[in-house]
Enzyme design. Structure first.
Site, PDB file in Angstrom:
ATOM      1  CE1 TYR A 137      -4.134  -1.878   0.246  1.00  0.00           C
ATOM      2  CE2 TYR A 137      -2.795  -3.354   1.593  1.00  0.00           C
ATOM      3  CZ  TYR A 137      -3.948  -3.114   0.856  1.00  0.00           C
ATOM      4  OH  TYR A 137      -4.893  -4.093   0.736  1.00  0.00           O
ATOM      5  CG  ASN A 160     -10.458  -1.399  -8.805  1.00  0.00           C
ATOM      6  OD1 ASN A 160     -10.919  -0.728  -9.730  1.00  0.00           O
ATOM      7  ND2 ASN A 160      -9.683  -2.454  -8.986  1.00  0.00           N
TER       8      ASN A 160
END
Lengths: 197, 160
Positions: A137, A160
């Site tokens: 991340y 997403n």
């Protein structure tokens, strides 16, 4: 129906399906089909695929509730939504190849209107993570231009709009553990295992 | 707003019965297609509180008028019904007799019968679609049903 005198007017098997297919084709031709969708059975369960005239706008896992996703699309994009598989033929074919280990990237047009701002920057970076590889991340945050926005990357990946095709499953924790996934941990493991083979 | 797919799923069968009753077997499917295409086009502007059945029947009614006018301008060379597969195996299916009985009704009666008994619309809504008063719509439906029963019974025998 209050009166069986009209029973002969009821549809025969398949009539409405045929009329529905004809409506989908005409709506596509006339430019009225704002959102076309279909489902596809895959090793990570049934995927909902939805596309605008611009491109693939949404991929959703069944744990995300396909019906709820369609209602959100009707609100966020357009209520002119029909089950119309033809527009999704190409992405369905590429997904079949991907799950068969015969494809390592997707070449379908995307409509990323559901990801804005920083989320958009993250989603646009994700395809640069190579097939079979992963990034943390923190690495994605740096690549998207905000090195401190590690948590926001987690959110952007979770939201997403086009998972699998845009590979948020390749983003994992810095300690190497998998981290969360919109399709659930089993789906993420399945995808990473497929790509590691 | 609900995805349009749900509107087709929920009301497609009703609209098919209505256009079959109003137009007969030859033109029904074209009218169904044109009704739903026009409905899909207009759907984003539909008021949330609107009665979706009444809205669809209103569109179908206009499409039926278009079809009827086109038919009057260019009469079909043959009034023969097309061959269609039987639904139940009984030879009287898609019952030409039922259509002949419906066809013999005046347009207003046939519309009132279809919109009340097949679409389930109240007479007030029917009057708004076909024009005239609520009482006239009620009478048209009652007279239409009476005439229909006199000319056709559910055993499939026509008295036309």
């Amino acid at each position: 129906m209050s009166d069986n005198i009209f029973a002969p007017l009821a549809e025969e098997d398949g009539t409405l399906a045929r009329l529905h297919a004809r409506l989908a084709a005409t709506a596509e031709r006339e430019g009225v089909l704002d959102v076309a969708y279909r489902t596809l059975d895959t090793p990570v369960g049934s995927l909902l695929l939805a596309a605008t005239e611009q491109g693939l706008v949404r991929v959703a896992f069944s744990v995300q509730d396909h019906e709820a996703v369609l209602v959100k699309l009707a609100t966020a994009v357009s209520p002119r939504v029909l089950e119309a598989p033809a527009r999704l033929d190409q992405v369905a074919h590429q997904l079949d190849e991907y799950f068969g280990g015969k494809r390592d990237r997707f070449t379908v047009p995307l409509d990323l209107r559901l990801a804005t701002g920083f989320r958009r920057a993250v989603v646009e970076h994700l395809p640069h993570i190579r097939y079979g590889g992963t990034e943390s991340y923190a690495q994605v945050a740096a690549a998207a231009g905000s090195p401190k926005a590690v948590r926001a990357v987690g959110t952007a990946c979770a939201l997403n709009p086009v998972p699998v095709v845009v590979p948020c499953h390749r983003v994992v924790r810095s300690d190497g553990s998998m981290g969360g996934y919109a399709g659930g941990p089993d789906a993420k493991r399945t995808l990473l295992t497929l790509e590691a083979a | 707003m609900e995805p349009f797919e749900r509107v087709v799923e929920r009301h497609g069968a009703m609209v098919l019965r209505v256009v079959r009753a109003v137009l007969g077997p030859v033109d029904a499917e074209d009218a169904w297609s044109e009704t739903f295409l026009a409905a899909m086009r207009a759907y984003p502007d539909l008021d949330d509180s609107a009665n979706v059945e009444a809205w669809l029947v209103t569109i179908a009614h206009r499409k039926a008028i278009d079809v009827t006018r086109a038919r009057a301008r260019a009469p079909m060379p043959s009034a023969q019904l097309p061959e269609r597969p039987s639904r139940t195996g009984r030879p009287d299916d898609w019952d030409a007799d039922l259509w002949h009985a419906l066809e013999s009704l005046p347009d207003k009666q046939r519309a009132a019968v279809a919109y009340h008994y097949l679409a389930g619309l109240p007479y007030k809504e029917i009057a708004e679609i076909t024009g005239g008063s609520t009482d006239a719509a009620r009478r048209a439906a009652a007279d239409g049903m009476k005439a229909l029963r006199a000319r056709y019974d559910t055993a499939g025998k026509s008295h036309v």
